[in-house]
Write a protein that holds these residues in place. Sequence first.
Motif, short mmCIF file in Angstrom:
data_model
loop_
_atom_site.label_atom_id
_atom_site.label_comp_id
_atom_site.label_asym_id
_atom_site.label_seq_id
_atom_site.Cartn_x
_atom_site.Cartn_y
_atom_site.Cartn_z
N ASN A 30 1.79 12.54 0.24
CA ASN A 30 0.94 12.98 1.36
C ASN A 30 1.70 13.98 2.21
O ASN A 30 2.91 13.89 2.35
CB ASN A 30 0.59 11.82 2.30
N THR A 32 0.90 15.05 6.19
CA THR A 32 0.00 14.74 7.29
C THR A 32 0.38 15.51 8.54
O THR A 32 1.56 15.69 8.82
CB THR A 32 0.06 13.24 7.62
N HIS A 53 1.20 7.64 -1.25
CA HIS A 53 -0.01 6.83 -1.38
C HIS A 53 -0.05 6.24 -2.79
O HIS A 53 0.53 6.80 -3.73
CB HIS A 53 -1.28 7.63 -1.06
N THR A 73 -6.90 2.69 -1.36
CA THR A 73 -5.63 3.39 -1.29
C THR A 73 -4.76 2.87 -0.16
O THR A 73 -5.23 2.70 0.96
CB THR A 73 -5.88 4.90 -1.04
N SER A 75 -1.78 4.12 2.08
CA SER A 75 -1.33 5.48 2.37
C SER A 75 -0.54 5.55 3.67
O SER A 75 -0.97 5.03 4.69
CB SER A 75 -2.56 6.39 2.46
N GLN A 77 0.24 7.77 6.60
CA GLN A 77 -0.39 8.93 7.21
C GLN A 77 0.10 9.08 8.63
O GLN A 77 -0.11 8.21 9.45
CB GLN A 77 -1.91 8.79 7.23
N THR A 92 0.80 3.03 8.33
CA THR A 92 0.38 2.77 6.95
C THR A 92 -1.07 2.32 7.00
O THR A 92 -1.40 1.34 7.65
CB THR A 92 1.26 1.68 6.31
N ASN A 95 -7.01 2.68 3.05
CA ASN A 95 -8.15 3.60 3.06
C ASN A 95 -9.13 3.26 1.95
O ASN A 95 -8.73 2.83 0.87
CB ASN A 95 -7.69 5.05 2.87
N GLN A 176 -3.21 15.48 0.01
CA GLN A 176 -2.70 14.53 -0.97
C GLN A 176 -2.65 15.15 -2.35
O GLN A 176 -3.60 15.82 -2.78
CB GLN A 176 -3.59 13.30 -1.05
N SER A 178 -2.11 13.71 -6.17
CA SER A 178 -2.08 12.43 -6.89
C SER A 178 -1.98 12.66 -8.39
O SER A 178 -2.57 13.61 -8.92
CB SER A 178 -3.37 11.64 -6.65
#
Length: 184
Positions: A30, A32, A53, A73, A75, A77, A92, A95, A176, A178
């Motif tokens: 991530n 952010t 994540h 998820t 994650s 952030q 943390t 999501n 993100q 992935s």
Amino acid sequence: MKKKLIIILLLSTTILSYSQNRFGIFAGMNRTILTKNFLERPPFETYISNGFHIGGHYEFKLNDYISFNPKLTLSQQGYVKDYMTNKDVKPTYLNVPLNFRFFKKTYLLIGPQIGYILNKKKLNHIYPENNYLDYGANIGLGREIKNLFIEFNLYRGFKNPFKDLYRADGKNTVFQLSLGYNLK
């Protein structure tokens, strides 16, 4: 008799369509930042934060080119400087993106997301009591190669987590990347 026939047809359609559904796992990085407007920084000090994540997804095929793709998820952030303890804290989130997937091999993801901060005890004096929930919208682009997939997603929060604390406007913006694997 007609009701039984309709129920049997509906159940058989559901069972046959279930065989086309699949699930998988993914993980990634991530990036952010709290932003005021889409990519405009807020008037208070913020940091660009890197995190990770990890999660899983389930894909419900609606037709050949559209599917519903909910995810769960975990994650990291954001970034918060705790001035009381002089430590850096990464919120943390758990999501739940509720994306729709369009097309097949190269695809587009669009949908809402809701998240909840899990490490709120560390952030209790930073976040106001009622600001543990985050919600917003996702848009992403992915590519599938056999059972592997790679996705790039952009999440934009609609809620300001620090409104009561700093009286300033800033919302989560998360990029993100992935890499995942479809198990079925």
